[in-house]
Design a protein around this motif. Structure first.
Motif, PDB file in Angstrom:
ATOM      1  N   HIS A 315      10.506  34.499   7.645  1.00 34.37           N
ATOM      2  CA  HIS A 315       9.256  34.314   7.965  1.00 34.37           C
ATOM      3  C   HIS A 315       8.599  33.270   6.784  1.00 34.37           C
ATOM      4  CE1 HIS A 315      10.013  37.272  11.051  1.00 34.37           C
ATOM      5  NE2 HIS A 315      10.293  38.112   9.875  1.00 34.37           N
ATOM      6  N   PHE A 317       5.763  31.950   4.743  1.00 35.67           N
ATOM      7  CA  PHE A 317       4.308  32.711   4.710  1.00 35.67           C
ATOM      8  C   PHE A 317       3.585  31.888   3.922  1.00 35.67           C
ATOM      9  CE2 PHE A 317       2.172  36.687   3.387  1.00 35.67           C
ATOM     10  CZ  PHE A 317       2.336  37.363   4.634  1.00 35.67           C
ATOM     11  N   SER A 340      -1.474  31.599   9.619  1.00 35.81           N
ATOM     12  CA  SER A 340      -1.232  32.981   9.350  1.00 35.81           C
ATOM     13  C   SER A 340      -0.170  33.069   8.185  1.00 35.81           C
ATOM     14  CB  SER A 340      -0.608  33.349  10.596  1.00 35.81           C
ATOM     15  OG  SER A 340       0.114  34.435  10.479  1.00 35.81           O
ATOM     16  N   PRO A 341      -0.555  33.829   7.241  1.00 40.84           N
ATOM     17  CA  PRO A 341      -1.869  34.584   6.909  1.00 40.84           C
ATOM     18  C   PRO A 341      -2.774  33.583   6.758  1.00 40.84           C
ATOM     19  CG  PRO A 341      -0.309  34.782   4.974  1.00 40.84           C
ATOM     20  CD  PRO A 341       0.297  33.968   5.855  1.00 40.84           C
ATOM     21  N   ASP A 417      -0.821  40.630   1.891  1.00 40.17           N
ATOM     22  CA  ASP A 417      -0.963  40.114   3.164  1.00 40.17           C
ATOM     23  C   ASP A 417       0.393  40.448   4.153  1.00 40.17           C
ATOM     24  OD1 ASP A 417      -3.228  38.950   2.487  1.00 40.17           O
ATOM     25  OD2 ASP A 417      -2.812  36.959   2.671  1.00 40.17           O
ATOM     26  N   TRP A 418       1.583  40.446   3.385  1.00 39.94           N
ATOM     27  CA  TRP A 418       2.877  41.015   3.884  1.00 39.94           C
ATOM     28  C   TRP A 418       2.478  42.286   4.557  1.00 39.94           C
ATOM     29  CZ3 TRP A 418       6.593  39.063   6.960  1.00 39.94           C
ATOM     30  CH2 TRP A 418       7.786  39.915   7.057  1.00 39.94           C
ATOM     31  N   GLN A 420       0.251  44.038   5.249  1.00 40.97           N
ATOM     32  CA  GLN A 420      -0.854  43.941   6.193  1.00 40.97           C
ATOM     33  C   GLN A 420      -0.203  43.560   7.502  1.00 40.97           C
ATOM     34  OE1 GLN A 420      -3.739  45.428   5.830  1.00 40.97           O
ATOM     35  NE2 GLN A 420      -3.811  45.574   8.114  1.00 40.97           N
ATOM     36  N   LYS A 421       0.487  42.569   7.436  1.00 42.01           N
ATOM     37  CA  LYS A 421       1.302  41.970   8.461  1.00 42.01           C
ATOM     38  C   LYS A 421       2.254  42.967   9.211  1.00 42.01           C
ATOM     39  CE  LYS A 421       3.547  37.678  10.230  1.00 42.01           C
ATOM     40  NZ  LYS A 421       2.834  36.455  10.670  1.00 42.01           N
ATOM     41  N   THR A 422       3.041  43.569   8.388  1.00 44.30           N
ATOM     42  CA  THR A 422       4.035  44.398   8.994  1.00 44.30           C
ATOM     43  C   THR A 422       3.320  45.864   9.509  1.00 44.30           C
ATOM     44  OG1 THR A 422       4.413  45.394   6.758  1.00 44.30           O
ATOM     45  CG2 THR A 422       5.782  43.969   7.517  1.00 44.30           C
ATOM     46  N   ASP A 424       0.414  45.498  11.124  1.00 44.40           N
ATOM     47  CA  ASP A 424      -0.167  45.223  12.115  1.00 44.40           C
ATOM     48  C   ASP A 424       0.911  45.097  13.588  1.00 44.40           C
ATOM     49  OD1 ASP A 424      -2.479  44.872  10.967  1.00 44.40           O
ATOM     50  OD2 ASP A 424      -2.489  42.772  10.793  1.00 44.40           O
ATOM     51  N   ASN A 425       2.153  44.848  13.168  1.00 42.06           N
ATOM     52  CA  ASN A 425       3.342  44.490  13.986  1.00 42.06           C
ATOM     53  C   ASN A 425       3.686  45.948  14.736  1.00 42.06           C
ATOM     54  OD1 ASN A 425       2.998  41.848  13.961  1.00 42.06           O
ATOM     55  ND2 ASN A 425       4.726  41.527  12.750  1.00 42.06           N
TER      56      ASN A 425
END
Ligand code: ZN
Length: 425
Positions: A315, A317, A340-341, A417-418, A420-422, A424-425
């Protein structure tokens, strides 16, 4: 003359003119810079010139050299005339030449430029032994003539040559040595490959730095640099940055076990080795070719990174494009643009500035319309990216300190940030 022009001229006398019309690129761009089809370049003649008595010898027969013409103006003044690869071009008049004499003597040398005014403080590179590497650098005292745009300096010469150059000399053949001595390669987790070739068939090297297995999902940090040959401090910043990313610190290890770093530290090897001011061997500003992709150097990075879009385990980033200018300057993407982010650059830059209160930084946000690397990252992957500009005249120690601290701060932000993203998913 229309009203806007008239207004601008009037306003220029007071302050710089803010144009409210559509954004057309950076203010210092020459016209037509975004037409990136090949343009003719004017090759300099490589030769050794001997003038004056006792003889002074000046040579441009080496990688990175630029000295288009050399002549004695009178008994006490030697002029080195320096011209760009083509014009119009930005005012980044690179020069580099070897100079020596038959016997010990002083010489006065004047740098005179076509289409430009004096900008870079000449550095003296010497070696302690004829077989050792060129490295020691001293800044020379220059008398700047603002009326003629020339710079003049005195120098003591001897039969052993010295090199006078606009910035420390870091050419394409030195790249692997530059990387090795900082531990960026040959460490068990950096893969080096030739991603493509420049116009003149020099390799464009790609580093993949990671400790993540191929089948494991991971975010990608992309780094490009040295699109513009004279921007050596930006190049060195990128190396210190990578040095921190490949270090043995706990943070760097965690980063490499989470992220994949894709780095292209020397995107314009032809321009660098030919001693050019800005363009590649196609006579084009590479950092205006990220929409048209007419040049092999930009095509190489596009073709190396674009497949990440189709790879479920990778991904894109964040992206950084290293440059130099006459100040420390960050060009983030406008805060209002959703990435994003989001707003990585704003958060990162704030921390860099806080960590170095003694150093001056400037931040100038831009929209995403110009065809530069940063905007290609955004338009292609929807990510945030930055143009990271380092002061031409930054000291060596300060350069290393800021670059390494910036790398640490970014690793922390991106890891959070990563995570947080994981979550969120
Ligand atoms: Zn640049």
């Amino acid at each position: 003359m229309n009203k806007i022009v008239l207004f601008c001229i009037t306003a220029l006398l007071l302050a710089s003119c803010k144009n409210t019309e559509e954004f057309t690129g950076f203010s210092y761009d020459p016209p037509d810079v975004t037409n990136t089809t090949d343009k003719e370049i004017d090759p300099q003649h490589r030769r050794v010139v001997g003038i004056d008595s006792p003889r002074v010898w000046i040579s441009n027969e080496f990688e990175g050299a630029r000295a288009n013409d050399i002549y004695a103006l009178n008994d006490s003044l030697i002029e080195v005339f320096v011209a760009p690869e083509n014009a119009p071009i930005n005012n980044s008049p690179w020069f580099a030449f070897k100079v020596w004499s038959d016997t010990i003597r002083t010489a006065t040398i004047r740098l005179n430029y076509a289409d430009a005014t004096h900008r870079y403080i000449p550095k003296l590179l010497y070696r302690t032994h004829p077989d050792s590497l060129w490295k020691q650098e001293l800044e020379l005292d220059v008398r700047y003539d603002s009326a003629n745009g020339t710079g003049t300096f005195d120098i003591m010469l001897a039969p052993d040559p010295v090199i006078i150059s606009a910035q420390p000399l870091h050419t394409s053949s030195g790249l692997m040595g530059d990387l090795a001595k900082r531990g960026i390669i040959d460490n068990g987790f950096t893969d080096v490959k030739e991603a493509g070739k420049s116009k003149k068939r020099r390799p464009i090297w790609e580093l993949e730095i990671t400790e993540v297995e191929d089948q494991v999902e991971a975010p990608v940090l992309a780094i490009v640099g040295r699109q513009h040959p004279p921007e050596v401090t930006g190049y060195l910043a990128s190396l210190h940055f990578l040095e921190e990313l490949t270090s043995g610190s706990e943070l760097a290890k965690e980063f490499r076990q989470t992220f994949v770093i894709k780095a292209f530290p020397m995107l314009n090897p032809d321009g660098v080795d030919l001693g050019q001011w800005r363009h590649n061997a196609g006579g084009v500003d590479l950092n205006r070719d990220w929409n048209n992709f007419n040049q092999p150097e930009t095509q190489t990075v596009r073709d190396a990174l674009f497949p990440i879009k189709e790879n479920d385990n990778r991904h894109m980033f964040y992206g950084i494009d290293f440059h130099s200018t006459d100040e420390n300057l960050f060009y983030p993407i406008n805060e209002e643009v959703k990435t994003s982010p989001d707003n990585v650059t704003q958060r990162w830059v704030e921390q860099i500035i806080e960590s170095h209160p003694e150093i001056e930084f400037r931040v100038e946000e831009f929209d995403t319309s110009s065809p530069i690397a940063k905007n290609w990252f955004f338009h292609t992957f929807g990510i945030d990216a930055v143009t990271y500009e380092v002061n031409d005249q930054i000291g060596e120690d300060e350069l290393e300190e800021v670059s390494r601290s910036a790398a640490k701060l970014l690793m922390e932000i991106l890891l959070e940030d990563w995570e947080q993203k994981t979550l969120d998913n």
